[in-house]
Design a protein around this motif. Structure first.
Motif, PDB file in Angstrom:
ATOM      1  N   ARG A 425       0.823  -1.105  -0.252  1.00 44.62           N
ATOM      2  CA  ARG A 425       0.404  -0.093   0.159  1.00 44.62           C
ATOM      3  C   ARG A 425       0.729   0.998  -0.001  1.00 44.62           C
ATOM      4  O   ARG A 425       0.728   2.035  -0.475  1.00 44.62           O
ATOM      5  CB  ARG A 425      -1.676   0.156   1.491  1.00 44.62           C
ATOM      6  N   PHE A 426       1.791   1.225   0.444  1.00 43.30           N
ATOM      7  CA  PHE A 426       2.541   2.486   0.869  1.00 43.30           C
ATOM      8  C   PHE A 426       3.907   2.429  -0.271  1.00 43.30           C
ATOM      9  O   PHE A 426       3.769   3.505  -0.925  1.00 43.30           O
ATOM     10  CB  PHE A 426       4.115   1.731   2.555  1.00 43.30           C
ATOM     11  N   TYR A 427       3.592   1.378  -1.228  1.00 46.55           N
ATOM     12  CA  TYR A 427       4.683   1.505  -2.428  1.00 46.55           C
ATOM     13  C   TYR A 427       4.221   1.865  -3.519  1.00 46.55           C
ATOM     14  O   TYR A 427       4.167   2.677  -4.286  1.00 46.55           O
ATOM     15  CB  TYR A 427       4.568  -0.027  -2.935  1.00 46.55           C
ATOM     16  N   TYR A 428       2.224   0.888  -3.442  1.00 46.55           N
ATOM     17  CA  TYR A 428       1.933   2.080  -4.530  1.00 46.55           C
ATOM     18  C   TYR A 428       0.778   3.562  -4.364  1.00 46.55           C
ATOM     19  O   TYR A 428       0.250   3.649  -5.313  1.00 46.55           O
ATOM     20  CB  TYR A 428       0.667   0.762  -4.858  1.00 46.55           C
ATOM     21  N   GLY A 429       1.326   3.557  -3.116  1.00 50.93           N
ATOM     22  CA  GLY A 429       0.459   5.242  -2.527  1.00 50.93           C
ATOM     23  C   GLY A 429       1.757   6.378  -2.867  1.00 50.93           C
ATOM     24  O   GLY A 429       1.539   7.337  -3.540  1.00 50.93           O
ATOM     25  N   CYS A 430       2.706   5.166  -3.141  1.00 47.22           N
ATOM     26  CA  CYS A 430       4.160   6.442  -3.476  1.00 47.22           C
ATOM     27  C   CYS A 430       3.891   6.831  -4.918  1.00 47.22           C
ATOM     28  O   CYS A 430       3.709   8.098  -5.866  1.00 47.22           O
ATOM     29  CB  CYS A 430       5.776   6.400  -3.916  1.00 47.22           C
ATOM     30  N   LYS A 431       3.719   5.444  -6.113  1.00 46.96           N
ATOM     31  CA  LYS A 431       3.294   5.678  -7.290  1.00 46.96           C
ATOM     32  C   LYS A 431       1.648   6.649  -7.374  1.00 46.96           C
ATOM     33  O   LYS A 431       2.146   7.138  -8.450  1.00 46.96           O
ATOM     34  CB  LYS A 431       3.446   4.243  -7.903  1.00 46.96           C
ATOM     35  N   LYS A 432       1.477   6.408  -6.905  1.00 48.19           N
ATOM     36  CA  LYS A 432      -0.313   7.292  -6.862  1.00 48.19           C
ATOM     37  C   LYS A 432       0.158   8.395  -6.844  1.00 48.19           C
ATOM     38  O   LYS A 432      -0.642   9.983  -7.578  1.00 48.19           O
ATOM     39  CB  LYS A 432      -1.619   6.647  -6.266  1.00 48.19           C
ATOM     40  N   GLN A 433       0.929   8.757  -5.960  1.00 46.73           N
ATOM     41  CA  GLN A 433       1.347  10.568  -5.861  1.00 46.73           C
ATOM     42  C   GLN A 433       2.246  11.266  -6.408  1.00 46.73           C
ATOM     43  O   GLN A 433       2.406  12.113  -6.402  1.00 46.73           O
ATOM     44  CB  GLN A 433       0.890  10.743  -4.220  1.00 46.73           C
ATOM     45  N   GLY A 434       2.852  10.283  -7.625  1.00 48.40           N
ATOM     46  CA  GLY A 434       3.976  10.535  -7.711  1.00 48.40           C
ATOM     47  C   GLY A 434       5.350  10.824  -7.110  1.00 48.40           C
ATOM     48  O   GLY A 434       5.885  12.028  -7.517  1.00 48.40           O
ATOM     49  N   VAL A 435       5.608  10.287  -5.794  1.00 51.09           N
ATOM     50  CA  VAL A 435       7.078  10.727  -5.096  1.00 51.09           C
ATOM     51  C   VAL A 435       7.445   9.286  -5.603  1.00 51.09           C
ATOM     52  O   VAL A 435       7.261   8.343  -5.652  1.00 51.09           O
ATOM     53  CB  VAL A 435       5.827   9.872  -3.795  1.00 51.09           C
ATOM     54  N   ASP A 436       9.168  10.018  -5.684  1.00 48.11           N
ATOM     55  CA  ASP A 436      10.666   8.529  -6.265  1.00 48.11           C
ATOM     56  C   ASP A 436      10.706   8.849  -4.590  1.00 48.11           C
ATOM     57  O   ASP A 436      11.175   9.159  -4.128  1.00 48.11           O
ATOM     58  CB  ASP A 436      10.738  10.026  -6.870  1.00 48.11           C
ATOM     59  N   ARG A 437      10.692   7.394  -4.512  1.00 45.26           N
ATOM     60  CA  ARG A 437      11.039   6.666  -3.483  1.00 45.26           C
ATOM     61  C   ARG A 437      12.586   6.756  -3.131  1.00 45.26           C
ATOM     62  O   ARG A 437      13.202   7.342  -2.326  1.00 45.26           O
ATOM     63  CB  ARG A 437      11.013   5.394  -3.507  1.00 45.26           C
ATOM     64  N   LYS A 503     -16.062   2.331  12.959  1.00 41.57           N
ATOM     65  CA  LYS A 503     -15.816   2.728  11.599  1.00 41.57           C
ATOM     66  C   LYS A 503     -15.022   3.168  10.755  1.00 41.57           C
ATOM     67  O   LYS A 503     -15.354   4.684   9.660  1.00 41.57           O
ATOM     68  CB  LYS A 503     -17.204   3.995  11.660  1.00 41.57           C
ATOM     69  N   THR A 504     -14.016   1.970  10.485  1.00 42.47           N
ATOM     70  CA  THR A 504     -12.729   2.741  10.155  1.00 42.47           C
ATOM     71  C   THR A 504     -12.771   2.631   8.605  1.00 42.47           C
ATOM     72  O   THR A 504     -13.322   1.350   8.412  1.00 42.47           O
ATOM     73  CB  THR A 504     -11.313   2.377  10.532  1.00 42.47           C
ATOM     74  N   ARG A 505     -11.472   2.969   7.616  1.00 41.88           N
ATOM     75  CA  ARG A 505     -12.020   2.808   6.125  1.00 41.88           C
ATOM     76  C   ARG A 505     -10.288   1.930   6.009  1.00 41.88           C
ATOM     77  O   ARG A 505      -8.848   2.724   6.370  1.00 41.88           O
ATOM     78  CB  ARG A 505     -12.583   3.379   5.182  1.00 41.88           C
ATOM     79  N   ILE A 506     -10.063   1.602   4.478  1.00 40.53           N
ATOM     80  CA  ILE A 506      -9.008   1.570   3.690  1.00 40.53           C
ATOM     81  C   ILE A 506      -8.537   2.664   3.433  1.00 40.53           C
ATOM     82  O   ILE A 506      -9.326   3.515   2.958  1.00 40.53           O
ATOM     83  CB  ILE A 506      -8.516   0.594   3.475  1.00 40.53           C
ATOM     84  N   ILE A 507      -7.613   3.873   3.939  1.00 40.29           N
ATOM     85  CA  ILE A 507      -7.285   4.902   3.582  1.00 40.29           C
ATOM     86  C   ILE A 507      -6.492   4.596   1.912  1.00 40.29           C
ATOM     87  O   ILE A 507      -6.260   3.554   1.811  1.00 40.29           O
ATOM     88  CB  ILE A 507      -5.908   4.931   4.340  1.00 40.29           C
ATOM     89  N   ALA A 508      -7.344   5.420   0.973  1.00 41.08           N
ATOM     90  CA  ALA A 508      -6.996   5.570  -0.111  1.00 41.08           C
ATOM     91  C   ALA A 508      -5.755   5.428  -0.838  1.00 41.08           C
ATOM     92  O   ALA A 508      -4.853   6.707  -0.144  1.00 41.08           O
ATOM     93  CB  ALA A 508      -8.335   6.489  -1.566  1.00 41.08           C
ATOM     94  N   LEU A 509      -5.475   5.211  -1.753  1.00 39.36           N
ATOM     95  CA  LEU A 509      -3.737   5.171  -2.042  1.00 39.36           C
ATOM     96  C   LEU A 509      -3.549   7.293  -2.618  1.00 39.36           C
ATOM     97  O   LEU A 509      -2.389   7.643  -2.107  1.00 39.36           O
ATOM     98  CB  LEU A 509      -3.731   5.265  -3.425  1.00 39.36           C
ATOM     99  N   ASP A 510      -4.812   7.736  -2.767  1.00 42.39           N
ATOM    100  CA  ASP A 510      -3.986   9.352  -3.184  1.00 42.39           C
ATOM    101  C   ASP A 510      -4.631   9.981  -1.428  1.00 42.39           C
ATOM    102  O   ASP A 510      -4.111  11.049  -1.875  1.00 42.39           O
ATOM    103  CB  ASP A 510      -5.265  10.022  -4.484  1.00 42.39           C
ATOM    104  N   THR A 511      -4.578   9.531  -0.430  1.00 42.20           N
ATOM    105  CA  THR A 511      -4.816  10.375   0.552  1.00 42.20           C
ATOM    106  C   THR A 511      -3.512   9.603   1.654  1.00 42.20           C
ATOM    107  O   THR A 511      -3.889  10.454   2.795  1.00 42.20           O
ATOM    108  CB  THR A 511      -6.136  10.023   0.827  1.00 42.20           C
ATOM    109  N   ILE A 512      -3.075   8.981   1.304  1.00 50.12           N
ATOM    110  CA  ILE A 512      -2.021   7.942   2.390  1.00 50.12           C
ATOM    111  C   ILE A 512      -1.283   9.781   2.220  1.00 50.12           C
ATOM    112  O   ILE A 512      -0.709  10.274   1.353  1.00 50.12           O
ATOM    113  CB  ILE A 512      -1.200   7.275   1.929  1.00 50.12           C
TER     114      ILE A 512
END
Length: 544
Positions: A425-437, A503-512
């Motif tokens: 989730r962290f890895y694909y969150g970086c890709k979704k938000q354009g973060v160069d790891r 009432k939690t939910r899985i954090i969307a990739l673009d809101t991590i």
């Protein structure tokens, strides 16, 4: 929660990615603990804890059972394959830990990158894991004393429990120095027994008899599991030994749990992480390989579960070669290893409990610190489980205690699975938000995400097939079945129960909250000095 912080005042302008007031507030609340606890662990402490902090009786004593079950080649393959999977877990934990250096390890990363409910479920899963493993190491240390003298084990259980508790309640620096010394002893023992095994197999022992690969030919590289003949029996023996390897590697992924108490964590964590790779090869895989050269898998002594050094395959090898002084030396250092592992487990369990309390996943009382800036309530809670060690004094209680220990390997496997899921989730969150790891993070793990996907697949297979022996005709065992699978519904129940309650939910990739974490990292980057180049003999130091 980060999922609810999508509407706030923009704090930074740039490429369209910016943190919100909600993100920053959430992050600052989490990082507030860094100022509450004391940064008493230095880079060399973290390096040595990562190197040998969790090496206990699993490698020195239980590895003999791997040889009995799978044979020399089967045990070598099992430890190698699980070692590769663990490498991926350690690398991913190091990458996330360098960005989020807080107490609790993956429990905290799940809070930021996946789902607060997963942080809650895995947090309590790990608290259970270390609460049970801690008394197991205490009992192991007390039983090891029987190698020299036999008295009531309750005395030694009490002595070792008090030593572990006192060490945990004082300055974390004292724990670091103690673990630093114990780790050096473990390293010396591992190097020493491997050299001894090499000398024996080459014919340098007192008997002068060269062994070579004799035991790989007779009784053979594999063992027929459950008496099943042919390739299937050999494969089942190998597959069963994978669980033994999981127990031996348990805890190696937790180098970032005391991150909040580590000086310069964004330098220390990546350095410790990178060196874990060859340490796994040197300390685990090489040791299993050398053990298979000097002890035959059908040696009757391997089946005698004494709990002392006489059970160690390296001691058996020394006896077979006519070396008399080795057993006492090995037993003494294994005692320090069990004590050391106990120190590590009470630290891991208490810091996870403290980290959960900081984020509201455990009662707030566990956030209390003593005058040494250590979470004494959390330590006392985990330490109270050392009383389970007294169960080993009676036969009926020993059965229950052993049953609890059997679940540890499954709880470890579930933890590794969750690490892989959170990292993806962290890895694909970086890709979704354009973060160069590789350019923007403090450190980026190599071979991703392929390495993590491969490990996730392996761990899933191991979890599903953990109790396969109970499904073989005539081999049903209720305790084995329960211990192999009960952890799955428990963790799922904790996860789904918390989601329903909060009432939690899985954090969307673009809101991590990656941007907020990166801004926080950049604003504190100057606090850590640049690493100094090594000079003189320090260039040859591969330990820290």
């Amino acid at each position: 929660m980060p999922t609810e912080s999508g509407s706030g005042t923009q704090l930074a302008e740039g490429d369209g990615s910016s943190a919100t007031d909600g993100d920053i507030g959430f992050i600052r609340r989490g990082f507030g603990e860094v100022h509450a606890v004391r940064q008493g662990l230095y880079q060399r402490h973290l390096q040595m804890i990562a190197l040998a902090g969790t090496i206990g009786t699993g490698l020195f004593l239980s590895s003999g059972q791997a040889l009995v079950t799978a044979g020399p080649l089967g045990a070598f393959l099992a430890y190698s394959i699980v070692g590769l999977g663990v490498m991926s877990v350690v690398l991913t934990v190091g990458e996330m830990g360098a960005l989020v250096p807080l107490s609790g390890g993956v429990v905290r990363y799940a809070e930021y990158f996946f789902d607060p409910a997963m942080a809650f479920a895995n947090g309590w899963n790990q608290v259970y894991l270390y609460s049970v493993t801690l008394p197991a190491e205490i009992v192991a240390a007390s039983v090891l004393i029987e190698f020299w003298i036999i008295i009531n084990n309750a005395i030694w259980i009490t002595v070792f429990s008090l030593l572990v508790l006192i060490t945990a309640l004082v300055f974390v620096r004292i724990y670091g120095e103690l673990e630093f010394s114990f780790a050096i002893l473990k390293i010396l023992l591992i190097v020493g027994v491997n050299i001894m095994a090499l000398v024996i197999t080459c014919g340098g022992g007192p008997t002068g008899q060269s062994i070579g690969f004799r035991y790989w030919r007779d009784p053979g590289p594999f063992v027929q599991y459950f008496g099943i003949k042919g390739a299937l029996g050999r494969f089942l023996g190998f597959w069963t030994t994978l669980e033994n390897a999981i127990f031996a590697y348990s805890g190696i992924q937790n180098i970032t749990i005391p991150a909040a108490e580590t000086r310069y964590p964004r330098q220390s964590i990546p350095q410790a992480t990178r060196r874990v790779l060859y340490r796994i090869i040197l300390f685990y895989v090489l040791s299993i390989f050398m053990m298979g050269l000097v002890v035959p898998s059908n040696d009757p002594t391997l089946l005698q579960l004494t709990g002392t050094a006489s059970q160690s395959p390296f001691v058996i090898a020394a006896h077979r070669a006519g070396i008399k002084v080795a057993p006492s030396v090995i037993n003494a250092i294994i005692i320090t290893s069990a004590w050391s592992a106990g120190n590590s487990y009470i630290l891991f369990g208490s810091r996870i409990l403290y980290g959960m309390a900081v984020h509201g996943h455990a009662p707030a009382v566990f956030k209390r610190l003593n005058r040494f800036s250590v979470p004494y309530v959390a330590i006392s809670c985990i330490g109270s489980f050392m009383c389970l060690g007294y169960m080993s004094l009676s036969h009926s209680a020993t059965v229950v205690f052993q049953w609890l220990r059997d679940i540890v390997a499954v709880a470890t496997l579930v933890d590794w699975l969750i690490v892989c899921i959170v990292y993806l989730r962290f890895y694909y969150g970086c890709k979704k938000q354009g973060v160069d790891r590789h350019r923007e993070l403090p450190w980026a793990a190599p071979f991703q995400p392929y390495f993590t996907w491969a490990s996730l697949t392996l761990f899933t297979l191991l979890l599903i097939t953990g109790g396969f022996s109970t499904f073989i005709s005539g081999h049903w065992d209720t305790e084995t079945f329960i211990s192999s699978y009960i952890n799955i519904p428990i963790v799922l129940g904790l996860y789904l129960g918390y989601k329903f309650w909060r009432k939690t939910r899985i954090i969307a990739l673009d809101t991590i909250p990656l941007v907020g974490l990166l801004q926080f990292y950049l604003s504190h980057e100057e606090v850590e000095p640049e690493p100094q180049p090594r000079k003189g003999l320090a260039k040859f130091n591969i330990l820290w």
